[in-house]
Scaffold this motif. Structure first.
Motif, PDB file in Angstrom:
ATOM      1  N   PHE A  16       0.801  -1.216   0.000  1.00  0.00           N
ATOM      2  CA  PHE A  16       0.000   0.000   0.000  1.00  0.00           C
ATOM      3  C   PHE A  16       0.839   1.275   0.000  1.00  0.00           C
ATOM      4  CE2 PHE A  16      -3.096  -3.085   1.564  1.00  0.00           C
ATOM      5  CZ  PHE A  16      -4.222  -2.720   0.866  1.00  0.00           C
ATOM      6  N   LEU A  17       2.144   1.145   0.161  1.00  0.00           N
ATOM      7  CA  LEU A  17       2.996   2.331   0.179  1.00  0.00           C
ATOM      8  C   LEU A  17       3.052   2.969  -1.204  1.00  0.00           C
ATOM      9  CD1 LEU A  17       5.985   1.101   2.372  1.00  0.00           C
ATOM     10  CD2 LEU A  17       4.154   2.676   3.047  1.00  0.00           C
ATOM     11  N   PHE A  18       2.998   4.301  -1.245  1.00  0.00           N
ATOM     12  CA  PHE A  18       3.165   5.033  -2.496  1.00  0.00           C
ATOM     13  C   PHE A  18       4.653   5.173  -2.815  1.00  0.00           C
ATOM     14  CE2 PHE A  18      -0.986   7.727  -2.137  1.00  0.00           C
ATOM     15  CZ  PHE A  18      -1.710   6.619  -2.531  1.00  0.00           C
ATOM     16  N   LYS A  19       4.970   5.181  -4.094  1.00  0.00           N
ATOM     17  CA  LYS A  19       6.310   5.565  -4.498  1.00  0.00           C
ATOM     18  C   LYS A  19       6.536   7.023  -4.113  1.00  0.00           C
ATOM     19  CE  LYS A  19       6.682   2.412  -8.466  1.00  0.00           C
ATOM     20  NZ  LYS A  19       6.849   2.331  -9.938  1.00  0.00           N
ATOM     21  N   LYS A  20       7.793   7.382  -3.884  1.00  0.00           N
ATOM     22  CA  LYS A  20       8.131   8.712  -3.388  1.00  0.00           C
ATOM     23  C   LYS A  20       7.602   9.817  -4.288  1.00  0.00           C
ATOM     24  CE  LYS A  20      12.074  11.534  -1.951  1.00  0.00           C
ATOM     25  NZ  LYS A  20      13.556  11.592  -1.821  1.00  0.00           N
ATOM     26  N   GLU A  21       7.706   9.623  -5.619  1.00  0.00           N
ATOM     27  CA  GLU A  21       7.292  10.679  -6.538  1.00  0.00           C
ATOM     28  C   GLU A  21       5.793  10.961  -6.468  1.00  0.00           C
ATOM     29  OE1 GLU A  21       8.291   7.059  -9.238  1.00  0.00           O
ATOM     30  OE2 GLU A  21       8.862   7.856  -7.283  1.00  0.00           O
ATOM     31  N   TYR A  22       5.022  10.011  -5.933  1.00  0.00           N
ATOM     32  CA  TYR A  22       3.576  10.217  -5.781  1.00  0.00           C
ATOM     33  C   TYR A  22       3.246  10.790  -4.395  1.00  0.00           C
ATOM     34  CZ  TYR A  22       3.117   7.552 -10.071  1.00  0.00           C
ATOM     35  OH  TYR A  22       3.216   7.132 -11.381  1.00  0.00           O
ATOM     36  N   SER A  23       3.881  10.275  -3.355  1.00  0.00           N
ATOM     37  CA  SER A  23       3.597  10.789  -2.007  1.00  0.00           C
ATOM     38  C   SER A  23       4.042  12.243  -1.854  1.00  0.00           C
ATOM     39  CB  SER A  23       4.280   9.915  -0.943  1.00  0.00           C
ATOM     40  OG  SER A  23       5.682   9.934  -1.096  1.00  0.00           O
ATOM     41  N   GLN A  24       5.064  12.661  -2.621  1.00  0.00           N
ATOM     42  CA  GLN A  24       5.527  14.041  -2.533  1.00  0.00           C
ATOM     43  C   GLN A  24       4.523  15.042  -3.101  1.00  0.00           C
ATOM     44  OE1 GLN A  24       9.361  13.774  -4.494  1.00  0.00           O
ATOM     45  NE2 GLN A  24      10.444  13.743  -2.545  1.00  0.00           N
ATOM     46  N   LEU A  25       3.572  14.565  -3.870  1.00  0.00           N
ATOM     47  CA  LEU A  25       2.595  15.470  -4.474  1.00  0.00           C
ATOM     48  C   LEU A  25       1.666  16.095  -3.438  1.00  0.00           C
ATOM     49  CD1 LEU A  25       1.661  13.398  -7.659  1.00  0.00           C
ATOM     50  CD2 LEU A  25       3.003  15.507  -7.579  1.00  0.00           C
ATOM     51  N   VAL A 130       4.064  11.471 -13.986  1.00  0.00           N
ATOM     52  CA  VAL A 130       4.886  12.201 -13.026  1.00  0.00           C
ATOM     53  C   VAL A 130       6.274  12.508 -13.583  1.00  0.00           C
ATOM     54  CG1 VAL A 130       3.687  11.381 -10.973  1.00  0.00           C
ATOM     55  CG2 VAL A 130       5.566  10.025 -11.937  1.00  0.00           C
ATOM     56  N   SER A 131       6.595  11.963 -14.738  1.00  0.00           N
ATOM     57  CA  SER A 131       7.875  12.272 -15.385  1.00  0.00           C
ATOM     58  C   SER A 131       7.767  13.495 -16.292  1.00  0.00           C
ATOM     59  CB  SER A 131       8.365  11.074 -16.203  1.00  0.00           C
ATOM     60  OG  SER A 131       8.581   9.956 -15.369  1.00  0.00           O
TER      61      SER A 131
END
Length: 203
Positions: A16-25, A130-131
């Motif tokens: 369930f953890l988000f990748k960093k590039e998504y959680s930073q949003l 996100v890229s």
């Protein structure tokens, strides 16, 4: 066996953890933050973060999902809302607008899909990749080198296409979240420079 499966799934957070590039949003936001924007003409726009909700769905029938939503209340009048719902006592309750929703749908192995939806006033849009970031000096005074530009999918809807105050596009950064936006009439708003970023942990 079914109960064991559901229980073990619910308490296993690794998938369930988000990748960093998504959680930073959405990491710039904390409940009860009040955030200010100003235009070059001196007009102010303000909202407060009313809720940050995390929802996890774990099921053998549908795909597992995790969704984080940042809800906001516009100030001084909460003109833009998600809608109204009726409560059990018969009274109506206004639903605060969902500024950003990040949803992760888990497939087999690592085949995960993300949805990033943004709503602000009469703006409806998505970050599809996100890229796909823009690098220039638009927000250099905030020491920001990259940002997302998101287009309003509702700009040409009948109720908005003649409205000069309709938001045409907005700008999103990891540092501040919503950082600026542009109206149809060309007026632009930016987050106020004295806004202090609060670091938060991922919900």
């Amino acid at each position: 066996m079914l109960l064991i499966f559901l229980t073990s799934c619910i308490f296993d957070d690794r998938r369930f953890l988000f990748k960093k590039e998504y959680s930073q949003l959405f990491s710039a936001y904390t409940k009860n933050d009040t955030i200010y924007f100003s235009s070059k003409k001196g007009d102010l726009d303000t909202f407060t973060v009313s809720e940050i909700n995390t929802l996890k769905v774990c099921s053998i029938i549908t795909q597992n999902k995790k969704c984080v939503t940042v809800k906001i209340k516009h100030l001084p009048f909460n003109k833009w809302i998600l809608g109204v719902e009726m409560e059990q006592n018969g009274t109506s309750k206004k639903l605060d607008q969902e500024l950003i929703t990040v949803e992760k749908t888990m497939g087999s192995n690592t085949d995960d899909k993300y949805f990033i939806g943004i709503n602000y006033r009469n703006f409806i849009g998505e970050i599809n990749n996100v890229s796909n970031v823009i690098s220039d000096n638009r927000f250099s005074k905030f020491e920001i080198k990259q940002y997302f530009q998101v287009v309003n999918q509702a700009a040409n809807w009948e109720q908005y296409r003649l409205d000069s105050t309709t938001i045409i596009k907005l700008f999103w950064t990891e540092k501040y979240g919503l950082t600026g936006y542009e109206l149809r009439n060309g007026e632009t708003y930016e987050i106020k420079p004295n806004y202090l970023l609060k670091t938060t942990t991922q919900p």
